[in-house]
Motif scaffolding. Sequence first.
Motif, PDB file in Angstrom:
ATOM      1  N   ASP A  31       0.831  -1.201   0.000  1.00 34.40           N
ATOM      2  CA  ASP A  31       0.000   0.000   0.000  1.00 34.40           C
ATOM      3  C   ASP A  31       0.866   1.252   0.000  1.00 34.40           C
ATOM      4  O   ASP A  31       0.577   2.229  -0.703  1.00 34.40           O
ATOM      5  N   GLY A  32       1.966   1.224   0.744  1.00 38.40           N
ATOM      6  CA  GLY A  32       2.853   2.378   0.795  1.00 38.40           C
ATOM      7  C   GLY A  32       3.512   2.636  -0.529  1.00 38.40           C
ATOM      8  O   GLY A  32       3.650   3.792  -0.967  1.00 38.40           O
ATOM      9  N   VAL A  33       3.957   1.549  -1.195  1.00 40.38           N
ATOM     10  CA  VAL A  33       4.597   1.705  -2.499  1.00 40.38           C
ATOM     11  C   VAL A  33       3.588   2.256  -3.513  1.00 40.38           C
ATOM     12  O   VAL A  33       3.907   3.132  -4.324  1.00 40.38           O
ATOM     13  N   ALA A  73       3.085   5.882  -2.948  1.00 36.88           N
ATOM     14  CA  ALA A  73       4.259   6.651  -3.351  1.00 36.88           C
ATOM     15  C   ALA A  73       4.287   6.842  -4.853  1.00 36.88           C
ATOM     16  O   ALA A  73       4.610   7.925  -5.359  1.00 36.88           O
ATOM     17  N   ILE A  74       3.933   5.782  -5.604  1.00 41.74           N
ATOM     18  CA  ILE A  74       3.917   5.891  -7.064  1.00 41.74           C
ATOM     19  C   ILE A  74       2.877   6.909  -7.506  1.00 41.74           C
ATOM     20  O   ILE A  74       3.126   7.738  -8.394  1.00 41.74           O
ATOM     21  N   ASP A 127       7.700  14.446  -3.241  1.00 45.17           N
ATOM     22  CA  ASP A 127       9.001  14.893  -3.753  1.00 45.17           C
ATOM     23  C   ASP A 127       9.925  13.665  -3.872  1.00 45.17           C
ATOM     24  O   ASP A 127      10.153  12.929  -2.908  1.00 45.17           O
ATOM     25  N   ALA A 128      10.459  13.458  -5.071  1.00 45.85           N
ATOM     26  CA  ALA A 128      11.305  12.285  -5.320  1.00 45.85           C
ATOM     27  C   ALA A 128      12.558  12.287  -4.437  1.00 45.85           C
ATOM     28  O   ALA A 128      13.003  11.235  -3.950  1.00 45.85           O
ATOM     29  N   TYR A 129      13.132  13.489  -4.232  1.00 48.23           N
ATOM     30  CA  TYR A 129      14.365  13.557  -3.400  1.00 48.23           C
ATOM     31  C   TYR A 129      14.070  13.203  -1.944  1.00 48.23           C
ATOM     32  O   TYR A 129      14.846  12.507  -1.284  1.00 48.23           O
TER      33      TYR A 129
END
Length: 353
Positions: A25-27, A30-31, A40-42
């Motif tokens: 679920d977290g992944v 995030a996507i 933010d990717a960083y």
Amino acid sequence: GTPHTHMPSAAYDDDEFGDFLARVDGVTKAIEGLKSGAVDAYALAEDDATERAVREAAARRERKAEAARRQAEEREEEVRRMERLKEEKREELEQLKRDYYHRKAKREKWEAFRAEQQKRASQGSGFTDYYRGWDLFEEDPDEELFTGDKPAAVQDQAAFDAMAKDVEERTAKRKAEAAAAAAERERGNAAFKASQYGEALSAYSRAVDHFRGDKAIFANRALVHLKLRNFASAIEDTSRAIDIATYLDEDVSRRPPPPTVLKAYVRRATAHAALGRFDEAEADLEQAREMAPEKERPEVVKQVRALKAEREAKEAARRAEAARQPAFKNPLFPSPSSRGARRADSAAEWPMP
């Protein structure tokens, strides 16, 4: 319809499965956040790095804990091993101590004998020329272990370990010195058989330097001294051999005697006779005759008869010389006599080393 794959529910732990779903679920979130620009990717990368660092730190802590557990187990095993060794070595150390005090008693007995001889010598009797001191024999390698301010005792583990190591080193040193002495003695025997008396004397002397408690070395060197006409040195070496048998090996009274002891008495008698000390020579041969085994007694009896004949001949020659000489006799030119030297050379041949 579409086939389904069913996994048995017992294959997963409920907590692990729940944690897995939460990660999925977290992944997913995030996507979606990266697509929409909400995440933010960083910042996401930094979160991953932090998580890895936390996992690595936990792994390091676990490895350290495991190493500490192994070390504790090894220490416990070492303690058990040393306790076993302590019990095994305790009797060895006690035996070493008993042996030392036995040698000490022998030395004190010998010193009392020497003191008595010195007293008798001051009164006109007794020995005067070769009872010099206990240094004639081997220095006691264990004396400092059991004397002084800190006699040997197993007080703690460290002290015991040091003591056990010291004992092992001393034992190894004694064995090495005895082996070196035996090798030099064999060289001396070979040189003597080849009539290389100077080399034989050097080899036996090197053997004595390695180990002063072997009576055979002194008896053999005495035979070389007889060959070289060093009669006083022959008396000294044979006396050392007899003293070692009496006070160190304590086998002088054994019957039949050790061959070295019989040889020492015969050779000392030969040297005494060569110097005109007939009383001492007769006493030594009588002792040799008493202790000699049946098969060797005839040779000793032969020596006794030869000594008696020599003494009578010398006394007769002395009387005849005195009758022929005027009242004044020049001390710078005594009459020569080689008969004793010839008998000494003959007697030295028996027995061989």
